[in-house]
Design a protein around this motif. Structure first.
Motif, PDB file in Angstrom:
ATOM      1  N   CYS A  14      68.476  83.892   9.376  1.00 20.40           N
ATOM      2  CA  CYS A  14      67.040  83.680   9.202  1.00 20.40           C
ATOM      3  C   CYS A  14      66.663  83.816   7.728  1.00 20.40           C
ATOM      4  O   CYS A  14      65.930  82.984   7.176  1.00 20.40           O
ATOM      5  N   TYR A  15      67.161  84.847   7.099  1.00 21.55           N
ATOM      6  CA  TYR A  15      66.904  85.101   5.679  1.00 21.55           C
ATOM      7  C   TYR A  15      67.281  83.883   4.836  1.00 21.55           C
ATOM      8  O   TYR A  15      66.489  83.391   4.035  1.00 21.55           O
ATOM      9  N   ASN A  16      68.490  83.389   5.043  1.00 25.02           N
ATOM     10  CA  ASN A  16      68.964  82.242   4.272  1.00 25.02           C
ATOM     11  C   ASN A  16      68.155  80.985   4.570  1.00 25.02           C
ATOM     12  O   ASN A  16      67.824  80.224   3.657  1.00 25.02           O
ATOM     13  N   ALA A  17      67.828  80.756   5.831  1.00 20.03           N
ATOM     14  CA  ALA A  17      67.041  79.577   6.208  1.00 20.03           C
ATOM     15  C   ALA A  17      65.618  79.673   5.670  1.00 20.03           C
ATOM     16  O   ALA A  17      65.048  78.675   5.234  1.00 20.03           O
ATOM     17  N   CYS A  18      65.043  80.867   5.689  1.00 16.08           N
ATOM     18  CA  CYS A  18      63.684  81.052   5.164  1.00 16.08           C
ATOM     19  C   CYS A  18      63.620  80.727   3.675  1.00 16.08           C
ATOM     20  O   CYS A  18      62.618  80.188   3.198  1.00 16.08           O
ATOM     21  N   LEU A  19      64.675  81.044   2.948  1.00 12.67           N
ATOM     22  CA  LEU A  19      64.712  80.743   1.518  1.00 12.67           C
ATOM     23  C   LEU A  19      64.699  79.239   1.240  1.00 12.67           C
ATOM     24  O   LEU A  19      64.341  78.811   0.147  1.00 12.67           O
ATOM     25  N   GLU A  20      65.060  78.450   2.246  1.00  5.59           N
ATOM     26  CA  GLU A  20      65.076  76.994   2.115  1.00  5.59           C
ATOM     27  C   GLU A  20      63.773  76.344   2.584  1.00  5.59           C
ATOM     28  O   GLU A  20      63.593  75.139   2.426  1.00  5.59           O
ATOM     29  N   GLU A  21      62.872  77.134   3.161  1.00  6.14           N
ATOM     30  CA  GLU A  21      61.607  76.588   3.664  1.00  6.14           C
ATOM     31  C   GLU A  21      60.759  76.059   2.515  1.00  6.14           C
ATOM     32  O   GLU A  21      60.789  76.592   1.400  1.00  6.14           O
TER      33      GLU A  21
END
Length: 101
Positions: A14-21
């Protein structure tokens, strides 16, 4: 312990995906909660592995932080946030059971 490990994996994802939002500012609290949750879950795993005398305190705190992270993640529609929320709530439930037994 398995629930904590699953929660760590979900929070890291989630952390990594959120950084790509695209709207990163909207995800700041989610990102911070993911980090907090990952850290406390890792501590809980270590405490269980070493049979720490503080295990009930650590698991209580872990449950509270996992629940808070799950509540934050479920506010967001992204699939990674929804999966993270599910893992957080599962971990919180397991930790609460450790404390009450």
């Amino acid at each position: 312990m398995d629930a904590c490990l699953e929660c760590i994996a979900a929070c890291n994802s989630c952390y990594n995906a959120c950084l790509e939002e695209e709207n990163l500012k909207m995800m700041v609290t989610c990102i911070r909660m993911d980090r907090e949750c990952t850290d406390i879950c890792a501590l809980a795993v270590k405490a269980m592995q070493t049979n720490s005398p503080f295990i009930s305190h650590i698991c209580q705190l872990c449950a509270e932080i996992c629940e808070a992270c799950g509540n934050e993640c479920k506010k967001h529609e992204a699939e990674h946030c929804q999966k993270c929320a599910e893992a957080c709530f599962k971990c919180a439930e397991s930790c609460y059971q450790m404390v009450t037994n």
